[in-house]
Design a protein around this motif. Sequence first.
Motif, PDB file in Angstrom:
ATOM      1  N   GLY A  18     -39.338   3.816   6.579  1.00 40.29           N
ATOM      2  CA  GLY A  18     -37.991   3.323   6.813  1.00 40.29           C
ATOM      3  C   GLY A  18     -37.124   3.421   5.568  1.00 40.29           C
ATOM      4  O   GLY A  18     -37.573   3.146   4.448  1.00 40.29           O
ATOM      5  N   GLN A  19     -35.882   3.838   5.755  1.00 34.65           N
ATOM      6  CA  GLN A  19     -34.949   3.946   4.631  1.00 34.65           C
ATOM      7  C   GLN A  19     -34.509   2.561   4.180  1.00 34.65           C
ATOM      8  O   GLN A  19     -34.188   1.699   4.998  1.00 34.65           O
TER       9      GLN A  19
ATOM     10  N   ARG B  48     -35.886  -2.708  14.766  1.00 32.78           N
ATOM     11  CA  ARG B  48     -35.151  -1.467  14.486  1.00 32.78           C
ATOM     12  C   ARG B  48     -34.523  -1.508  13.107  1.00 32.78           C
ATOM     13  O   ARG B  48     -34.302  -0.462  12.480  1.00 32.78           O
ATOM     14  N   LEU B  49     -34.216  -2.695  12.625  1.00 32.17           N
ATOM     15  CA  LEU B  49     -33.601  -2.862  11.318  1.00 32.17           C
ATOM     16  C   LEU B  49     -33.815  -4.305  10.877  1.00 32.17           C
ATOM     17  O   LEU B  49     -33.780  -5.229  11.685  1.00 32.17           O
TER      18      LEU B  49
ATOM     19  N   ARG C 193     -41.827  -3.577  16.835  1.00 32.80           N
ATOM     20  CA  ARG C 193     -41.344  -3.742  15.465  1.00 32.80           C
ATOM     21  C   ARG C 193     -39.823  -3.692  15.495  1.00 32.80           C
ATOM     22  O   ARG C 193     -39.226  -3.099  16.399  1.00 32.80           O
TER      23      ARG C 193
ATOM     24  N   SER D 277     -40.562  -1.032   5.206  1.00 31.77           N
ATOM     25  CA  SER D 277     -40.391   0.417   5.047  1.00 31.77           C
ATOM     26  C   SER D 277     -41.704   1.143   5.301  1.00 31.77           C
ATOM     27  O   SER D 277     -41.718   2.229   5.894  1.00 31.77           O
TER      28      SER D 277
ATOM     29  N   LEU E 291     -35.020   7.310   8.947  1.00 33.31           N
ATOM     30  CA  LEU E 291     -36.377   7.375   8.402  1.00 33.31           C
ATOM     31  C   LEU E 291     -36.488   8.620   7.542  1.00 33.31           C
ATOM     32  O   LEU E 291     -35.755   9.594   7.735  1.00 33.31           O
TER      33      LEU E 291
ATOM     34  N   LEU F 168     -30.096   3.420   9.876  1.00 29.88           N
ATOM     35  CA  LEU F 168     -31.295   3.366  10.726  1.00 29.88           C
ATOM     36  C   LEU F 168     -32.191   4.576  10.540  1.00 29.88           C
ATOM     37  O   LEU F 168     -33.051   4.850  11.382  1.00 29.88           O
TER      38      LEU F 168
ATOM     39  N   GLY G 215     -42.259   1.840   8.902  1.00 29.11           N
ATOM     40  CA  GLY G 215     -41.221   2.599   9.591  1.00 29.11           C
ATOM     41  C   GLY G 215     -40.034   1.793  10.072  1.00 29.11           C
ATOM     42  O   GLY G 215     -39.380   2.176  11.051  1.00 29.11           O
ATOM     43  N   VAL G 216     -39.708   0.695   9.387  1.00 32.95           N
ATOM     44  CA  VAL G 216     -38.566  -0.141   9.752  1.00 32.95           C
ATOM     45  C   VAL G 216     -37.506  -0.017   8.651  1.00 32.95           C
ATOM     46  O   VAL G 216     -37.778  -0.351   7.493  1.00 32.95           O
ATOM     47  N   PRO G 217     -36.303   0.464   8.966  1.00 34.03           N
ATOM     48  CA  PRO G 217     -35.234   0.525   7.958  1.00 34.03           C
ATOM     49  C   PRO G 217     -34.825  -0.875   7.514  1.00 34.03           C
ATOM     50  O   PRO G 217     -34.924  -1.854   8.262  1.00 34.03           O
TER      51      PRO G 217
END
Length: 534
Positions: A215-216, A257-258, A255, A46, A209, A207, A49-51
């Motif tokens: 990241g969520q 995406r999820l 990085r 997170s 932010l 997905l 920036g990665v969910p």
Amino acid sequence: MTGIFVGKGTIPLELLPRLANRHGLIAGATGTGKTVTLQILAEGFSRIGVPVFMADVKGDLAGMSRAGEPKPKLDDRAAALGIQLDHRAFPVVFWDLEGKNGHPVRATISDLGPLLLARLLGLNDIQTGVLNLAFKLADDEGLLLLDLKDLRAMLVFVAENARALTLRYGSVSSASVGAIQRALLALETQGADRFFGEPMLDIADLLALDAAGAGQISILAADRLMQQPQLYGTFLLWLLSELFEQLPEVGDPDRPRLVFFFDEAHLLFEDAPKALVDKVEQVVRLIRSKGVGVYFVTQNPLDIPESVLAQLGNRVQHALRAFSPRDQRAVRAAAETFRTNPRLDTAAVITEMGVGEALVSLLDEKGRPGIVERALIRPPDSRLGPITPAERAQTIAASPVGDRYDRTIDRESAYERLAAQHEQPPPTTAIAATRPPPIPPGAAHGASPRRAPTRTNDRPVAPPGGRRRRGRHRPEPASPRRKPSSRAWRAASAAASAGRSCAACWVRSCGVDERPMGGGHRVATRPPQIRLFS
């Protein structure tokens, strides 16, 4: 971009974001620190920036929505690792299949598919074939299968039209349809019917932010869901397949995406048919190119099929307890999967480690498995432990998803269309139009109905199944139990004479004396259309 700091052995151990989509494994016995490892990895993803999507089996992971608090034990661990804890909260969205502890999560019957649904219902091969037939027929007829009542109506339609469907789709057994209906009833009794319907979960909501670019972290409340392990495993497999089908190819991004965490991963593969295991292996192998990293969390590495275990490059192995022969085999198997460290007896260390320690092997910059290291795992920055119901309600109210999933949508689907068709006598579908004509009542199956006896040349015809007498025909004799009165005889004779018919057999112009007692005839007991006796 720096890596995600996991812990420290003889050297600092960092998970490289560029290789995070090579998947991973977190294993260890109960109480050895797997949940903390999962939490610090989710925080690290997170932060860059990665969910993240994960299931909260015990309720401990909900603490990531609140900032951590200083604790002596955690501060001492941070000091031993040479890091400074940044107590902070992370953007969290709660989900729940029941809709009580998070936003409702739903999927349609059509999207779940017959393979996963058959596993959820525990069907055998024959029953699975009938379920596949129902899905295929619904597609051919343009009928939407959204919830359980749609599937029930479709199965009823299949059973009622089994004879017409046999030539196109194969034979259908009413016993198999009944078994599927009973399994659906059991599923509905457990409350799983709330999972099926619309609005369906939109993958884009996983997905997202936050405003700061973090990241969520999507957390599925699974404490009650674990009481239905088949539903839990089926849902996670469905979600993984949806990610595989909907996300585009991205190659090797810098990085992921999820990142997807499968906690209690052994539930995914228990009693799973080979076709399902092959499907999971295919998805895990190919979903890397779509920028998704999959991390399995389980107690024993032997819980993961070898074909799937071979795809997991980043590994964190906590302590195992070798109290049984199976546990001893698991220890040896876990030790053999690591890249050998000449300074460590890996098999012995696995059984000696304490809470918060782990054997760590991460992919290096060239994608090679790193040499296994015995390491201390870093403490998390967020709260370690559960949250209160009031804090959870506050987080749900402030969710960016809003009330989009709170209301159920029930649009026209297979149930409504089949019900409307049932009310219309003329067939409206291609299947109904091919039905054979109904067999008249009283006719044997496969035989034409009998026709009523007719008169030919004004002579009586033998009844069905009998034969006509040859020679002079004789009228029906009078009942031996009751003789007609003289008044009845006179009425019968008068009626016969008026109609110019023989008083004995009632056949017009039979050539015999028409007098009631003439010509050697006996007078009949019943004149035509005159009922003398009841």
